[in-house]
Enzyme design. Structure first.
Site: not given
Ligand code: 4FV
Length: 260
Positions: A89, A116, A153, A168
């Site tokens: 994230p 985490e 793709r 697309d």
């Molecule tokens: C995520 C997202 C995501 C966070 C903690 C994996 C998680 C756990 N990855 N975009 N949104 N990853 O939520 O790419 O380790």
């Protein structure tokens, strides 16, 4: 292009990569994807990949050493530069443009976080951190599959009809036009006559207009970066005028109602 996916749930990733357009692309060799079980790179007999966070707090953190070993092995195997991607994230937003750029690399490695997150020291080996959206998932595998699907793709020949890739959504920065198929009538719902007309110039114009109208209504932000041709610019100006008229009329009605 080769893609290595490092995960503690290889079966989850392999299952998704075994079907559909991506599955066929891998079968045909248009794309080589290798799923690596992170536990294979642990040195202890319990194959531990996580540990408690320094400084305390909830949850567990992914240990750095197994990830470093995995990267060492993969980078030694792959001739040439490996572009290491971490899905999290905290990454920059994954888009069609990023998919295009990723497709330029000969070797991509995708690290899938769990728990985490991963030990911060791993980031020194990461070239690009990507997020698929502002929400928290339980793992980086789904984002990795999203990325692999979008990149696959764009590989010539993977999607049957090149034209469909070119058309697309987002390939030109606009939302897609409405799609219809048989039957022409369902209950009271008829397919727009223009699509039954066989008049391809009219059909192309209608699709352009619908794509613009939908983008103007739902994602006006995209219009700032979309590449529009002359006809689309003219259509968009008409749509904006119509929208202003409509918004103006609505405001009048509302003021009328409130007697202002
Ligand atoms: C995520 C997202 C995501 C966070 C903690 C994996 C998680 C756990 N990855 N975009 N949104 N990853 O939520 O790419 O380790």
């Amino acid at each position: 292009m080769t893609i290595d996916v490092v995960t503690i749930f290889p079966a989850m990733v392999e299952a998704a990569l075994a079907v559909g357009i991506v599955g066929r692309a891998i079968e045909r060799g248009s794309l080589e994807v290798t799923v690596r079980d992170l536990r294979a790179f642990t040195a202890d007999r319990h194959h531990v990949v996580d540990d408690v966070p320094y400084g305390g707090g909830p949850g567990m953190v992914m240990k750095p050493e197994p990830i470093f070993r995995a990267l060492d092995v993969i980078e030694a195997e792959r001739v040439g530069d490996c572009h290491v991607v971490l899905t999290s994230p905290q990454g920059s937003r994954f888009t069609q443009e990023v998919a295009r750029e990723l497709g330029q690399h000969e070797h991509v490695v995708v690290l899938c976080g769990r728990y985490e997150g991963i030990d911060e020291r791993v980031r020194a080996r990461v070239d690009e951190e990507l997020s698929i959206g502002d929400y928290v998932l339980s793992g980086g595998e789904l984002p990795a599959l999203v990325i692999i699907d979008a990149v696959a793709r764009l590989i010539p020949g993977v999607v049957g009809d090149e034209q469909s890739v070119a058309e697309d959504s987002f390939s030109r920065g606009l939302l897609d036009f409405p799609h219809y198929t048989r039957p022409a009538v369902v209950g009271a719902d008829r397919v727009p006559d223009v699509l039954l007309s066989g008049n391809h110039a009219e059909i192309r114009r209608w699709r352009k207009r619908e794509s613009l109208a939908r983008t103007l209504a739902r994602r006006p932000d995209l219009l700032k970066t979309a590449t529009l041709d002359e006809e689309e610019r003219r259509l968009l100006a008409e749509l904006k005028e119509l929208k202003e008229l409509k918004d103006g009329r609505i405001a009048e009605l509302q003021n009328g109602k409130t007697g202002q």
